[in-house]
Motif scaffolding. Structure first.
Motif, mmCIF file in Angstrom:
data_model
loop_
_atom_site.group_PDB
_atom_site.id
_atom_site.type_symbol
_atom_site.label_atom_id
_atom_site.label_comp_id
_atom_site.label_asym_id
_atom_site.label_seq_id
_atom_site.Cartn_x
_atom_site.Cartn_y
_atom_site.Cartn_z
ATOM 1 N N GLY A 17 18.237 27.618 -27.104
ATOM 2 C CA GLY A 17 18.222 26.237 -26.634
ATOM 3 C C GLY A 17 19.593 25.681 -26.341
ATOM 4 O O GLY A 17 20.547 26.418 -26.056
ATOM 5 N N HIS A 18 19.685 24.376 -26.422
ATOM 6 C CA HIS A 18 20.925 23.666 -26.065
ATOM 7 C C HIS A 18 22.117 24.227 -26.843
ATOM 8 O O HIS A 18 22.039 24.432 -28.038
ATOM 9 N N GLY A 19 23.208 24.459 -26.125
ATOM 10 C CA GLY A 19 24.416 25.008 -26.730
ATOM 11 C C GLY A 19 24.524 26.524 -26.640
ATOM 12 O O GLY A 19 25.560 27.091 -26.945
ATOM 13 N N THR A 20 23.472 27.184 -26.181
ATOM 14 C CA THR A 20 23.486 28.642 -26.026
ATOM 15 C C THR A 20 24.380 29.024 -24.856
ATOM 16 O O THR A 20 24.379 28.360 -23.817
ATOM 17 N N VAL A 21 25.141 30.119 -25.009
ATOM 18 C CA VAL A 21 26.000 30.631 -23.945
ATOM 19 C C VAL A 21 25.545 32.051 -23.603
ATOM 20 O O VAL A 21 25.480 32.921 -24.480
ATOM 21 N N TYR A 22 25.220 32.264 -22.333
ATOM 22 C CA TYR A 22 24.845 33.597 -21.853
ATOM 23 C C TYR A 22 26.046 34.535 -21.933
ATOM 24 O O TYR A 22 27.137 34.192 -21.473
ATOM 25 N N VAL B 157 3.125 37.062 -13.505
ATOM 26 C CA VAL B 157 2.221 36.291 -12.659
ATOM 27 C C VAL B 157 0.837 36.818 -13.019
ATOM 28 O O VAL B 157 0.521 37.973 -12.718
ATOM 29 N N GLY B 158 0.079 36.009 -13.734
ATOM 30 C CA GLY B 158 -1.187 36.502 -14.274
ATOM 31 C C GLY B 158 -0.902 37.629 -15.248
ATOM 32 O O GLY B 158 -0.058 37.493 -16.144
ATOM 33 N N ASP B 159 -1.541 38.773 -15.049
ATOM 34 C CA ASP B 159 -1.318 39.932 -15.912
ATOM 35 C C ASP B 159 -0.241 40.868 -15.371
ATOM 36 O O ASP B 159 0.074 41.882 -15.990
ATOM 37 N N THR B 160 0.334 40.540 -14.218
ATOM 38 C CA THR B 160 1.326 41.408 -13.585
ATOM 39 C C THR B 160 2.728 41.047 -14.046
ATOM 40 O O THR B 160 3.170 39.904 -13.892
ATOM 41 N N VAL B 161 3.436 42.024 -14.601
ATOM 42 C CA VAL B 161 4.846 41.825 -14.961
ATOM 43 C C VAL B 161 5.660 41.878 -13.677
ATOM 44 O O VAL B 161 5.609 42.864 -12.946
ATOM 45 N N VAL B 162 6.387 40.798 -13.401
ATOM 46 C CA VAL B 162 7.196 40.732 -12.179
ATOM 47 C C VAL B 162 8.678 40.921 -12.456
ATOM 48 O O VAL B 162 9.444 41.247 -11.562
ATOM 49 N N LEU B 163 9.089 40.732 -13.700
ATOM 50 C CA LEU B 163 10.496 40.873 -14.082
ATOM 51 C C LEU B 163 10.542 41.210 -15.565
ATOM 52 O O LEU B 163 9.765 40.672 -16.348
ATOM 53 N N LYS B 164 11.447 42.123 -15.929
ATOM 54 C CA LYS B 164 11.694 42.373 -17.346
ATOM 55 C C LYS B 164 13.168 42.673 -17.531
ATOM 56 O O LYS B 164 13.859 43.075 -16.593
ATOM 57 N N GLY B 165 13.650 42.432 -18.746
ATOM 58 C CA GLY B 165 15.055 42.681 -19.013
ATOM 59 C C GLY B 165 15.426 42.326 -20.431
ATOM 60 O O GLY B 165 14.557 42.200 -21.309
ATOM 61 N N GLU B 166 16.726 42.192 -20.624
ATOM 62 C CA GLU B 166 17.259 41.877 -21.946
ATOM 63 C C GLU B 166 18.469 40.975 -21.777
ATOM 64 O O GLU B 166 19.300 41.200 -20.901
ATOM 65 N N ALA B 167 18.540 39.952 -22.603
ATOM 66 C CA ALA B 167 19.683 39.033 -22.576
ATOM 67 C C ALA B 167 20.418 39.112 -23.905
ATOM 68 O O ALA B 167 19.809 39.342 -24.955
ATOM 69 N N VAL B 168 21.727 38.926 -23.851
ATOM 70 C CA VAL B 168 22.544 38.760 -25.048
ATOM 71 C C VAL B 168 23.211 37.406 -24.917
ATOM 72 O O VAL B 168 23.805 37.095 -23.884
ATOM 73 N N VAL B 169 23.074 36.604 -25.972
ATOM 74 C CA VAL B 169 23.605 35.250 -25.925
ATOM 75 C C VAL B 169 24.417 34.950 -27.182
ATOM 76 O O VAL B 169 24.242 35.589 -28.222
ATOM 77 N N LEU B 170 25.311 33.988 -27.038
ATOM 78 C CA LEU B 170 26.020 33.406 -28.170
ATOM 79 C C LEU B 170 25.205 32.191 -28.579
ATOM 80 O O LEU B 170 25.044 31.246 -27.800
ATOM 81 N N ALA B 171 24.650 32.254 -29.775
ATOM 82 C CA ALA B 171 23.735 31.197 -30.225
ATOM 83 C C ALA B 171 24.491 30.078 -30.925
ATOM 84 O O ALA B 171 25.499 30.317 -31.597
ATOM 85 N N PRO B 172 23.995 28.860 -30.788
ATOM 86 C CA PRO B 172 24.593 27.752 -31.540
ATOM 87 C C PRO B 172 24.390 27.966 -33.035
ATOM 88 O O PRO B 172 23.424 28.604 -33.462
ATOM 89 N N SER B 173 25.303 27.426 -33.809
ATOM 90 C CA SER B 173 25.252 27.585 -35.264
ATOM 91 C C SER B 173 25.392 26.231 -35.940
ATOM 92 O O SER B 173 26.172 25.388 -35.493
ATOM 93 N N ARG B 174 24.654 26.049 -36.964
ATOM 94 C CA ARG B 174 24.772 24.816 -37.760
ATOM 95 C C ARG B 174 26.195 24.699 -38.308
ATOM 96 O O ARG B 174 26.749 23.622 -38.414
ATOM 97 N N LYS B 175 26.811 25.834 -38.609
ATOM 98 C CA LYS B 175 28.135 25.891 -39.218
ATOM 99 C C LYS B 175 29.250 25.446 -38.267
ATOM 100 O O LYS B 175 30.212 24.831 -38.686
ATOM 101 N N PHE B 176 29.110 25.792 -36.968
ATOM 102 C CA PHE B 176 30.222 25.573 -36.028
ATOM 103 C C PHE B 176 29.955 24.506 -34.988
ATOM 104 O O PHE B 176 30.870 24.040 -34.341
ATOM 105 N N ASP B 177 28.711 24.168 -34.740
ATOM 106 C CA ASP B 177 28.397 23.260 -33.627
ATOM 107 C C ASP B 177 27.991 21.891 -34.124
ATOM 108 O O ASP B 177 27.563 21.657 -35.189
#
Length: 147
Positions: free
Chosen positions: A81-86, A127-147
């Motif tokens: 969510g908010h504060g996430t960096v790709y 789209v319905g039962d058809t997979v149109v895109l697949k992949g993997e993301a790595v993100v820098l997640a927001p932290s209660r400690k730093f944000d």
């Protein structure tokens, strides 16, 4: 657009393996036209019915990155969510998305590296039962400690 969860932030300390979020959106002609304008990708396979009929797709298709943008919306608005960096994203386009199709973009937590605040996410669009895109993301997640 139909979200399954409220928008906001889930900090890394509250993430769990297997946690999922999704959104559903119908891709319209206007979406495709706006994406072409913003991206400057005016490939006629996206915009010209006559041209697109003579392609392998036998009709117009949405830009692949428009579909991928729905994954970005789930990541940036819901999980984490908010504060996430790709940091990175792999994409494999499996089938075309056409004007009028309803796409469901899904994100699932696969791995969490607390020390580096990195989260690995499985990404998928259907789209319905058809997979149109697949992949993997790595993100820098927001932290209660730093944000």
């Amino acid at each position: 657009m139909l979200d399954n969860f409220p928008r906001g932030t889930i900090v890394i300390e509250d993430l769990e393996i297997g946690m999922t979020r999704h959104l559903t959106k119908q891709v319209t002609d206007r979406d495709i036209e706006l994406f072409a304008e913003v991206s400057t990708d005016r490939n006629p396979v996206h915009l010209d019915d006559a041209y697109a009929r003579d392609t392998i797709f036998e009709g117009r298709i949405a830009h692949g990155m428009l579909t991928a943008g729905l994954v970005s919306a789930v990541i940036g608005e819901q999980l984490p969510g908010h504060g996430t960096v790709y940091l990175g994203q792999t994409l494999k386009f499996m089938a075309p998305v056409r004007p009028g199709d309803t796409v469901t973009a899904e994100v699932r937590v696969e791995a969490i590296d607390m020390g580096r605040r990195r989260v690995t996410l499985a990404t998928l669009c259907r789209v319905g039962d058809t997979v149109v895109l697949k992949g993997e993301a790595v993100v820098l997640a927001p932290s209660r400690k730093f944000d």
